[in-house]
Design an enzyme around this catalytic site. Structure first.
Site, PDB file in Angstrom:
ATOM      1  N   ARG A  84       0.842  -1.205   0.000  1.00 45.20           N
ATOM      2  CA  ARG A  84       0.000   0.000   0.000  1.00 45.20           C
ATOM      3  C   ARG A  84       0.867   1.241   0.000  1.00 45.20           C
ATOM      4  O   ARG A  84       2.046   1.216   0.389  1.00 45.20           O
ATOM      5  CB  ARG A  84      -0.916   0.009   1.229  1.00 45.20           C
ATOM      6  CG  ARG A  84      -0.139   0.066   2.525  1.00 45.20           C
ATOM      7  CD  ARG A  84      -0.925   0.633   3.679  1.00 45.20           C
ATOM      8  NE  ARG A  84      -0.139   0.555   4.894  1.00 45.20           N
ATOM      9  CZ  ARG A  84       0.795   1.419   5.243  1.00 45.20           C
ATOM     10  NH1 ARG A  84       1.103   2.425   4.440  1.00 45.20           N
ATOM     11  NH2 ARG A  84       1.460   1.272   6.368  1.00 45.20           N
ATOM     12  N   GLY A  85       0.272   2.363  -0.380  1.00 42.95           N
ATOM     13  CA  GLY A  85       0.976   3.625  -0.285  1.00 42.95           C
ATOM     14  C   GLY A  85       1.098   4.078   1.160  1.00 42.95           C
ATOM     15  O   GLY A  85       0.426   3.568   2.057  1.00 42.95           O
ATOM     16  N   TYR A  88       4.813   4.271   7.844  1.00 43.89           N
ATOM     17  CA  TYR A  88       4.549   3.306   8.909  1.00 43.89           C
ATOM     18  C   TYR A  88       3.186   3.561   9.552  1.00 43.89           C
ATOM     19  O   TYR A  88       2.809   4.706   9.806  1.00 43.89           O
ATOM     20  CB  TYR A  88       5.633   3.375   9.984  1.00 43.89           C
ATOM     21  CG  TYR A  88       6.906   2.667   9.610  1.00 43.89           C
ATOM     22  CD1 TYR A  88       6.983   1.274   9.632  1.00 43.89           C
ATOM     23  CD2 TYR A  88       8.031   3.386   9.213  1.00 43.89           C
ATOM     24  CE1 TYR A  88       8.152   0.624   9.264  1.00 43.89           C
ATOM     25  CE2 TYR A  88       9.199   2.742   8.853  1.00 43.89           C
ATOM     26  CZ  TYR A  88       9.248   1.358   8.893  1.00 43.89           C
ATOM     27  OH  TYR A  88      10.404   0.714   8.526  1.00 43.89           O
ATOM     28  N   THR A  89       2.470   2.471   9.807  1.00 43.12           N
ATOM     29  CA  THR A  89       1.163   2.535  10.441  1.00 43.12           C
ATOM     30  C   THR A  89       1.077   1.437  11.496  1.00 43.12           C
ATOM     31  O   THR A  89       1.673   0.367  11.332  1.00 43.12           O
ATOM     32  CB  THR A  89       0.030   2.336   9.411  1.00 43.12           C
ATOM     33  OG1 THR A  89       0.114   3.356   8.425  1.00 43.12           O
ATOM     34  CG2 THR A  89      -1.335   2.402  10.069  1.00 43.12           C
ATOM     35  N   TYR A  90       0.343   1.718  12.553  1.00 43.05           N
ATOM     36  CA  TYR A  90       0.065   0.713  13.584  1.00 43.05           C
ATOM     37  C   TYR A  90      -1.328   0.143  13.383  1.00 43.05           C
ATOM     38  O   TYR A  90      -2.277   0.871  13.059  1.00 43.05           O
ATOM     39  CB  TYR A  90       0.156   1.344  14.974  1.00 43.05           C
ATOM     40  CG  TYR A  90      -0.425   0.467  16.066  1.00 43.05           C
ATOM     41  CD1 TYR A  90       0.287  -0.646  16.528  1.00 43.05           C
ATOM     42  CD2 TYR A  90      -1.676   0.730  16.617  1.00 43.05           C
ATOM     43  CE1 TYR A  90      -0.245  -1.470  17.508  1.00 43.05           C
ATOM     44  CE2 TYR A  90      -2.214  -0.086  17.603  1.00 43.05           C
ATOM     45  CZ  TYR A  90      -1.496  -1.194  18.041  1.00 43.05           C
ATOM     46  OH  TYR A  90      -2.037  -2.000  19.013  1.00 43.05           O
ATOM     47  N   HIS A  91      -1.468  -1.169  13.564  1.00 42.70           N
ATOM     48  CA  HIS A  91      -2.773  -1.818  13.666  1.00 42.70           C
ATOM     49  C   HIS A  91      -2.805  -2.628  14.947  1.00 42.70           C
ATOM     50  O   HIS A  91      -1.783  -3.219  15.340  1.00 42.70           O
ATOM     51  CB  HIS A  91      -3.042  -2.735  12.477  1.00 42.70           C
ATOM     52  CG  HIS A  91      -3.192  -2.037  11.175  1.00 42.70           C
ATOM     53  ND1 HIS A  91      -3.962  -0.910  11.015  1.00 42.70           N
ATOM     54  CD2 HIS A  91      -2.672  -2.306   9.944  1.00 42.70           C
ATOM     55  CE1 HIS A  91      -3.913  -0.517   9.755  1.00 42.70           C
ATOM     56  NE2 HIS A  91      -3.133  -1.339   9.081  1.00 42.70           N
ATOM     57  N   ILE A 156      -5.321   6.237   6.131  1.00 47.04           N
ATOM     58  CA  ILE A 156      -5.752   5.772   4.820  1.00 47.04           C
ATOM     59  C   ILE A 156      -4.531   5.340   4.021  1.00 47.04           C
ATOM     60  O   ILE A 156      -3.540   6.065   3.948  1.00 47.04           O
ATOM     61  CB  ILE A 156      -6.509   6.888   4.062  1.00 47.04           C
ATOM     62  CG1 ILE A 156      -7.794   7.245   4.800  1.00 47.04           C
ATOM     63  CG2 ILE A 156      -6.821   6.453   2.629  1.00 47.04           C
ATOM     64  CD1 ILE A 156      -8.506   8.456   4.245  1.00 47.04           C
ATOM     65  N   ILE A 169      -8.808   1.729   5.043  1.00 45.88           N
ATOM     66  CA  ILE A 169      -8.800   2.710   6.127  1.00 45.88           C
ATOM     67  C   ILE A 169      -8.681   2.003   7.469  1.00 45.88           C
ATOM     68  O   ILE A 169      -8.947   0.810   7.589  1.00 45.88           O
ATOM     69  CB  ILE A 169     -10.089   3.564   6.128  1.00 45.88           C
ATOM     70  CG1 ILE A 169     -11.311   2.694   6.487  1.00 45.88           C
ATOM     71  CG2 ILE A 169     -10.287   4.264   4.791  1.00 45.88           C
ATOM     72  CD1 ILE A 169     -12.577   3.493   6.707  1.00 45.88           C
ATOM     73  N   CYS A 186       2.898   7.523   9.965  1.00 44.37           N
ATOM     74  CA  CYS A 186       2.818   8.178   8.646  1.00 44.37           C
ATOM     75  C   CYS A 186       3.881   9.250   8.468  1.00 44.37           C
ATOM     76  O   CYS A 186       3.715  10.166   7.656  1.00 44.37           O
ATOM     77  CB  CYS A 186       1.419   8.745   8.418  1.00 44.37           C
ATOM     78  SG  CYS A 186       0.129   7.489   8.447  1.00 44.37           S
TER      79      CYS A 186
END
Length: 221
Positions: A84-85, A88-91, A156, A169, A186
Site C-alpha cells: 500500500r501507499g 509506517y502505520t500501527y494496527h 488511509i 482505512i 505516517c
C-alpha cells in the site's frame, strides 16, 4: 459543484457490494492472502466487490514510502512490509480496519477521487458521533482539532491492481494509544493520535460498524 458531489457522481455503482465482519484478531499474513485472492477474483469478474471489517493483533506495517528512521522500536511488535501507499502505520485491538475492494473500472477509474471518497467516508462516519473530522492538504488521513492541537484519528492507505482497490482505512475506536510510540505514524512528528474513546465517547466497535455501513452507500453505492 462540491467535492462531495463530485465523489458521488464518479464513484457510485449499481453493482452489489458484499460486507464481511471478522471476529477476533486476524493475523496480518492471513488477511493479506485472503485479500489478494479476492482482488484477483474481482478483476476476473468471478467475485463481487467487498468491504471487509476486522481487527489485527498489535503490529506495524511499512508502506511503500516508509523511512527506516521512523521505526523507533523495531522489536516492539512484528513489522510487515506492504504494497500500500504511505509510511509506517500501527494496527491493533480496538482499531477498526476496513479493507475496501472495489472495481474502479465501474466507478470512473479515478484513483485520486477514490482516496478523497475514503476520506469523506471516514468524515461522514465520525459525524455520526458528533466528531468533526478534517482533511489536511499536506497530510494523509483524517484529523480532529483538540484546542490548539490536531490529532490523527484515522489512517488511509491503498493499492490498486488491475483497477481493483485493496487495503483501505483504519479508525481508532479504543486502541492502546501508547502502541503508536514505536513508530512515527505516517512520518508525521508534529501531531499526535487519538481515538473515539480518547475523545470521551463511549463508542463500541459495533456502533462504528453500523455508522460505516450507513455512510458508505451515499458515496459508493
Amino acid at each position: 459543484m462540491a467535492l462531495r458531489d463530485n465523489i458521488h457522481l464518479s464513484l457510485t455503482s449499481a453493482a452489489p457490494v458484499t460486507w464481511e465482519v471478522s471476529d477476533g484478531l486476524l493475523p496480518y499474513p492471513e488477511a493479506m492472502a485472503r485479500m489478494d485472492a479476492h482482488v484477483d477474483a474481482i478483476a476476473k469478474g468471478t467475485e463481487p466487490e467487498r468491504v471487509w471489517l476486522l481487527e489485527h493483533p498489535p503490529l506495524y506495517t511499512a508502506g511503500t514510502s516508509a523511512h527506516e528512521e521512523d521505526l523507533v522500536e523495531r522489536e516492539r511488535f512484528p513489522v510487515f512490509k506492504t504494497g500500500r501507499g504511505g509510511q509506517y502505520t500501527y494496527h491493533g485491538p480496538g482499531q477498526r480496519v476496513a479493507y475496501v475492494m472495489l472495481d474502479l473500472r465501474r466507478r470512473g477509474g479515478d484513483v485520486r477521487a477514490f482516496v478523497a471518497a475514503l476520506e469523506q467516508w471516514v468524515i461522514d462516519t465520525l459525524e455520526q458521533f458528533n466528531v468533526k473530522g478534517e482533511r489536511r492538504e499536506d497530510r494523509v488521513g483524517v484529523w480532529v482539532r483538540r484546542g490548539d492541537n490536531e490529532d490523527k484519528i484515522a489512517a488511509i492507505g491503498i493499492r490498486v491492481r488491475h483497477w481493483v482497490t485493496f487495503h483501505g482505512i483504519s479508525i481508532n475506536v479504543e486502541p492502546d494509544l501508547s502502541h503508536f510510540e514505536g513508530i512515527v505514524p505516517c512520518g508525521i512528528r508534529e501531531h499526535g493520535v487519538t481515538s473515539l474513546v480518547d475523545l470521551g465517547l463511549p463508542v463500541t466497535m459495533a456502533d462504528l460498524d453500523v455508522a460505516l455501513r450507513k455512510t458508505f452507500a451515499p458515496i459508493f453505492g
